[in-house]
Design a protein around this motif. Sequence first.
Motif, short mmCIF file in Angstrom:
data_model
loop_
_atom_site.label_atom_id
_atom_site.label_comp_id
_atom_site.label_asym_id
_atom_site.label_seq_id
_atom_site.Cartn_x
_atom_site.Cartn_y
_atom_site.Cartn_z
N LYS A 148 28.74 21.41 9.02
CA LYS A 148 27.39 20.70 9.61
C LYS A 148 28.00 19.65 10.88
CE LYS A 148 23.19 18.71 8.67
NZ LYS A 148 23.17 17.92 9.80
N GLY A 153 23.68 12.31 21.28
CA GLY A 153 22.63 12.41 20.24
C GLY A 153 21.63 11.18 20.62
N PRO A 157 28.55 12.73 19.66
CA PRO A 157 27.25 12.70 18.98
C PRO A 157 26.66 11.43 19.39
CG PRO A 157 29.33 13.10 17.37
CD PRO A 157 29.76 12.83 18.87
N THR A 176 30.41 10.35 12.53
CA THR A 176 31.23 11.26 13.42
C THR A 176 31.62 10.66 14.49
OG1 THR A 176 29.17 12.07 14.48
CG2 THR A 176 29.64 13.24 12.35
N ASP A 207 21.44 12.60 11.07
CA ASP A 207 22.51 12.88 10.12
C ASP A 207 23.63 13.56 10.50
OD1 ASP A 207 22.83 13.56 6.92
OD2 ASP A 207 23.43 15.59 8.17
N ASN A 208 23.62 14.15 11.89
CA ASN A 208 24.86 14.73 12.71
C ASN A 208 25.64 13.48 13.43
OD1 ASN A 208 24.50 17.33 12.02
ND2 ASN A 208 23.37 17.86 13.39
N ILE A 209 25.10 12.30 13.43
CA ILE A 209 25.80 11.12 13.99
C ILE A 209 26.21 10.30 12.72
CG2 ILE A 209 25.69 9.17 15.37
CD1 ILE A 209 23.34 10.37 16.77
N ASP A 222 17.68 15.05 10.82
CA ASP A 222 18.62 15.99 11.01
C ASP A 222 19.77 15.31 12.04
OD1 ASP A 222 20.22 17.98 9.40
OD2 ASP A 222 20.15 19.10 11.54
N ALA A 223 19.28 15.25 13.23
CA ALA A 223 20.06 14.57 14.47
C ALA A 223 20.65 13.46 14.11
CB ALA A 223 19.41 14.50 15.56
N PHE A 248 25.11 19.04 20.03
CA PHE A 248 24.93 17.83 20.99
C PHE A 248 25.32 18.19 22.35
CE2 PHE A 248 24.76 14.82 17.11
CZ PHE A 248 23.58 14.86 17.25
N PRO A 287 26.52 11.01 8.94
CA PRO A 287 26.14 12.05 7.77
C PRO A 287 25.50 11.25 6.63
CG PRO A 287 28.42 12.58 9.04
CD PRO A 287 27.78 11.51 9.50
N LEU A 290 36.14 17.82 14.07
CA LEU A 290 36.00 17.33 12.81
C LEU A 290 36.04 17.90 11.57
CD1 LEU A 290 32.99 15.00 13.45
CD2 LEU A 290 35.08 14.14 13.34
#
Lengths: 436, 903
Positions: free
Chosen positions: B100, A355, A351, A397, A384-386, A381-382, B108, A388, B66
Motif C-alpha cells: 500500500k 500528497g 508523499p 511514510t 493513509d498513504n502519508i 486514503d491519500a 503520488f 498509514p 518502503l
Amino acid sequence: MITDAAPIVTARVGHDDSHTLEGYLATGGYEGLRRALELGRDQVRAEVDAASLLGRGGAGFPAGRKWSMLGRADVTYLVVNGDESEPATFKDHLLVERDPHQVIEGATIAAYALGVAQAFVFCRGEFALGLERLTAAVNEAYAHGALGRSIFGSDFSLDLVIHPGAGAYICGEETALLESLEGKRGFPRIKPPYFPAAIGLYGAPTVVNNVETVSNLPWIVRHGGAAFAALGTGSSTGTRLFALSGHVRRPGWYELEMSKVTFRDLIFDPSLGGGLAEGRSLKAFIPGGVSAPWFGPEQLDLGLDQEAVGKAGSMLGSGSVVVMDDSTCVLRAAWRITRFFHRESCGQCTPCREGGGWLEKILRRLEEGGGREEDLDLLMDACDNIAPGVSWPPQQTTICVLGPSIPSSIASAVRMFRDELLLHVKEGGCPLRGAR
Amino acid sequence: MSETAVGGAGASAEEAPTVSVTIDGVAVSARPGELVIEAAERAGVFVPRFCYHPRMDPVGVCRMCLVEISGPRGFSLQPSCYVRVADGQEVRTSSEKARKAQEGVLEFLLVNHPLDCPVCDKGGECPLQDQALTHGPGDTRFVEEKRHWAKPIEISPLVYLDRERCIQCSRCTRFADEVAGEALIDFAFRGDAIEVATFPSRPFSSYFSGNTVQICPVGALTAAPYRFASRPWDLEQVETTCTSCAVGCRIVAQSSAGKLVRYLGVDADPVNQSWLCDRGRYGFEANGEGRVSSPSRRKGEGHEAIRWPEALRQVAGALQAAAAAGEGRVGVLGGARLTNEDAYAWAKLARTVLRTDHVDAQLDDGLPAATVLGLPRATIDEAVHARLVVTLAGDLREELPVLYLRLRRALAHDGLAVLECSSVPQALSAEGATRVGYLPGEVARLVGALTGDAEPGEVPGADRSGVVTARRMLAAAAAGGATRGEGVVVVLGRPNLAEPAVGYAEAAALLHAALPGARFLPALRRGNVHGALEMGLAPGVLPGRVGLEEGRAWYESAWGNLPGATGRGARELLEAAAAGELDVLVLLGADPLADLPDPDLARRALEGVGSVVAVASHWDASSSAAQLVLPAAAADERSGSTTNLEGRVTRVAQKVVPPGTAWPAWTIAVALAAEMGDDLGFDNLETLSAEIERVAPSQRGIDLDVLGRPAHRDGLVAPIAAVGVRVGRRGPRLIDPIATPGIASVEEQGAPLVVGDAVALGGQPAGIAGAGPTGSRPPLLGPPASSVPATAPRLDAYSLRLVVGRTLYDRGTLVAASPSLAPLRPEATVRVHPSVLERLGVRDGEPVRVTGPGGAVELAASADEAVARDLAVATARLGTGERPGIESLVAGEGPIDVRLETI
C-alpha cells in the motif's frame, strides 16, 4: 479556578524595558547563571532532571533526558530553536522580543550544563524586532561578561551566534534547522542515524532546545528543580505558555500552570479567553497547533496536560489553541491548514511533496463546489498513504513529521463533520458561505 | 585494501557474509553494512526504487522502496535503500502494508507527472513507466489540474530539462555534487514547486553531464544528441569498450536503422563503474561525419576514388620498391585508433614485409615506450585504494576524465591521499589534493628532491615548504609496505608538450629506483595507444612488451627475419622523412599535421618523403595530403580487442557497417602482404587473436575467445602470468537494473572472475596457422635504469616558460567530426599571472602576441592567479588555419621560453 502560580517565563514581559540589560538585571536577571556557575555542572543537571522540564517545542521530550543523550566528542553544540513559524503559534515570538536576555541566560545555563563552548540561536527571520533586540542583547551580554571568555570570572566560556532563518517553516524541524545552519537547503535528515544528539551540526553531537524550554532554566536554577516540579501534576510540570487564537473574545498568550487548568477554563474564563462572541457556540478546537488532531466540545474539560491530551488522541504540541465557533466552515479550515503544509513542504520526499498538493486541491474543489461523495474516502486514503492508519500518534511514510501533520486536520474534519462535508457535495459548495 | 590476486583456476574471494536476515520469509545471508535493498536484490527480491543508485550514497528521499522492517518496536515502514541489514532483522517487501505504501508513493509520483509517454524519449525504457505497472495502483484517482511549466529548458548545450516529468529523485543533483564534484545543478524552491535548476548565468557545463541523463529515472533529462532519435524498442545494442581515450570505459553501443544513436555506460566495477565522460558518450557521432569511404588517389588538389585492387597494387608497389631499396626506407606512424589485432598485424607487416622498425604509435606527445611498458603497472582499483597517489601527468580531468572521476571520488569521499606534481594547478588539487609545483623542464629535479636521501636543494618553480610537505607524504606512504613504495601509485603522463618527454622518463626511473614497490599508471591519452605499444607499434619494441634484441630469436622463429637495427621514434622518423631519407610514410589513422607538437616538422616531413599512404577513417589534414588513402573501419565498425592504461584487454564489438568500402586495418595489412607476395599467417580474426596469445609474451592467456566469456566482460589485465589477475574491491556487485535500461549483460557482470582452462599458461594451442615460435619466451621489458637528470636551461627574466596542455574538446579529428561536441571547444587563450598583464598594460581578454623559437601567434590573454608568475599556459589543438594555435611555437623538444608583447 485559575491557579495562583507565579509566571516563570513571562514574569517581565509587562515592563517596557524588559528587553534591556538594565531592566533584566533589575528583575533578577543573570542570577540564575551566576547560581549555576556556583552549583557546578552536575548540580545544574540534577536540578533540571528534578524539574522534569518537558521540551516546549512540540514533541514534549524531557529536556534532562535529551541532555543526557548528548554524545561525547571534542566538539559539541547547543542550538536554540527559535524558528517558530506555524500559524497560530506565537509564544517564542513573545519571549524573543520581550525577554531576549532570558533566552540568552537560559542558553548559557544549558551550554554550561552540557559543557558546550559554542551555541546558536536559530531565530525566525521574520521576527524583525525580536532579532534586533536579541542581537542587541547578545552584545550587551558579552559586554556584561555573561557571554564570551570566562563568564562571570569562571572557567566557563561560551560563544553565542544568532542566525536568522530564511523563511521556511521546515527549518523549525530540528534536523532541517541544522542543515540550514550549515548553509544548505533545509531538508530534514533521516533519523536514524541523524539524531542530533549523535550526529548533529557539522556532524558533531548537538542538543537542540526550544526558546521556551531554555527560558525556563534561569528560574529552575534559582528556585530549584523541586519548586518547578511542584507546579503542575504528573509528568506535566511547571507552567506553560499557551497561544490562544480563533473565535474567542480575548485571544493572546497565557502562561498557566500545567494540568491545573482545563481547555474550558482557557477558552471561557473571563480572565483568560473570555468565551465566544455573543450567540456563538463552540464547534471544535485545536489543542496544540495546526498539526494536531481537533477536539470537540466534549473534550473541553481535559486539563492542559501533555499526557491527558495525548491519551485523548491529540497533542498539546506547541501550546497553540485555536478555537472554531459554529460559523466556521470546517472544510475551509482544513483546506487552509493543508495549504500551509503544502506550501511549506520541503519537497524532498514524495508523499508530503505530492500528497500535500493533491489533498489541498481536493479540499479546494469540495469547498468551491466540484466535490464528489467519493472524495471523502479519497481524502482519507491519500492521508493513509502519508500517515498509514491515520491514527495518533501517527505513523509516517515520510522522512520527517511534516508529512503526517497534514492528515490531522483533514481526518478531523472528515471524521467529526462528515455530514457537513457531504453537504458541500450536495449543495455544490460551502453551505456556510452565505451565513458569513 | 581488499585486493585479491587470483592465480590459476578458482573463484575470486568475496567477503564472507555474516549477517542473517529474513526477507519475505526467506533466510538470506547478507554482508555487514549492506543496504536492505541490496540484500533483497541478491536474494532475488526486487524492491521498487527511484532515488537509490548503487554508485552513490543513499538518501532515502523518493520513498518508493518502503518496506516493513522489524525493529525494537515491531514492524515499521522504512526505506530499504537507507536502512542497513542487522542480524535477525525481518523484512517484508510485499506485505499489504508495504504494498500500500509503495502504491501510494507511486500514485503520488504520478500526481504531477505529465504522462506524456508516447512523445517521451524515455518511454519504453522508463523506470517510472515500468514500476507504475509492477508496483503502481493500476488506475488513477487524480482528477485535478497538474502542475505546468515551460519545457524543455536547455540547461547545457547537451542536456535538456523537462521539469514536468521530473520526480525529484535527486539522482542528477547528487551525481553532479557527489561524483563529478561540480554542483552546477541543484534544487530550487520547495514543496511541489521544487525544481532542478542551474545557477543564474551558469549552464550545466560539465564534462560528465551525460551521466545525469543516463541515470534519470524518467524523461526529465534528455541528451540533445539523442532527443527523438529512436524508440527503445527499435534499438539494437552490443557491449563494447569506448576508445575515445585510454581509460577504456565499458559501454553499450546502440544503433537504430543501422546508425549509431547512443552510448550508455556499463557498470564495469574495475573501470568506469557505469560513468562516462561526454566526449566518450557523444564521440560516436564522428563515425558519421567526414569519412573516407573509398580508396582514393591524389589528383590535383583533391582525391579521386579508385577501386581496392588498384589501390592495393599502387600502395604495394610503393612499399615494395621502398623495401627493396633496403632496411628502414618505410616509416609507419600512428596506431592508437586501431584495435590490438590491427596493431599486431601492422607491427608484423612492418617488421617482416616492409623491413622497417621505424614504427611509432605516439606522435612525440607521449612517453618513451620502454618507460610505459617496462614500469610495474598499477590498476585503477589499486590507485583508488592506494596509500598515496602521486600524479605527474596532464590534468586528468581534461585527458582521462573517468580516471579523474574515480580518483576524485576516492579523494573527496574516501580519504585517498593524492600528491599532485604539476607546473599549473590541476583539477585534483582543486578538489583537495596536496600540490607541489615545478618549472617545466625540472620535473626530474623535483622528483630527485622528493625521493633523494639528502636534504632537498632548491627546485625551480616549487616552493620550499611544498617540497618538504610532499617529501614527508611520500616518505610516510612509501614506508608502509613490505617493499619500499608498496601502496604508492604514480600516475605518469606528459603534461606539457613544450617540455621534453625525457624528463618524465627520468623522473619515473628515479621514482622506481627510490620506491621499487611503487606501481605506475601510465596516463597516455589516445584511445588504444596502450594496445598499439603492447602490440609493438614502437621502435625497438615487439608485441607483448618485448625488446627488439631480447625478442629477436623468439620472433624470428615465429615471424621470420626482423630488421637489424632499432628504428626511429616519431620525431626522428619525421626528421628523416624531411631530409629525404624515407621513401614511404604510412599513416595509421595518424594526423601529424594537426597532432604533432611541432606541426612545421610534420609539414616538412610530408613534403620530403617519397610518398604518403594514409590508412584513415576520416579526412583530416594529413590524409587529405596523402598520395594514397585506404579507408579504414572506425570504432563500432569492427571487432577485436583494445587495451587500456592498466593493460586491461577488453573486447570491442562491431555494431554498424563501415561506410563505403572501408576495411578493418588488419585486413588491409593482410591484403598488402599478399599483394607483395607474402603471407602474414592469418586470414581471420580468430587465428590472428590466437597468434597474439601464442606469440606475444604479455598476452598469454588472453584472446578474443577468453575475453568473450561473460565473466571476462570487464577484461583481463595483461600480463596474467606476471601479476595474476588482479581483482579489485568487488564493490557493491549490484548493478542497478533501472540505471542502464535494456542491458542484459550487466547482470552477468557480477559473476566472479574465473581464470579458466584457456588461461592454462604456457600451453601452445594446436592447429593454429603459421609457424610456431621455438626457444624460450623472451622476458618482458623491465623498468628503465635511472640516470642523472639533465638540467634545463635557465629562464631569463624577460621570458615566460611555456606550458602546452590539452583540453577535452579540442580540434582533434573525432571531436571536430562530432556535431554535438565541436561547438563546446573553448577559445584559445594564453593564461598568465595577472601581474604579467599589468606589466604589459593589457587587460584580461585582450589579444597579445606570444613569440617563441618557432614563431609568433596571437592569442587572447587570460589573467589567472593560479598560474605562476614565470609561466605562460596555453592549450594545444585549438588553433585554426587562419589563427594558428600555440603548437606553432613548439620547435625541438623544449622546454620552450616565450615572450609576450602587446599588439
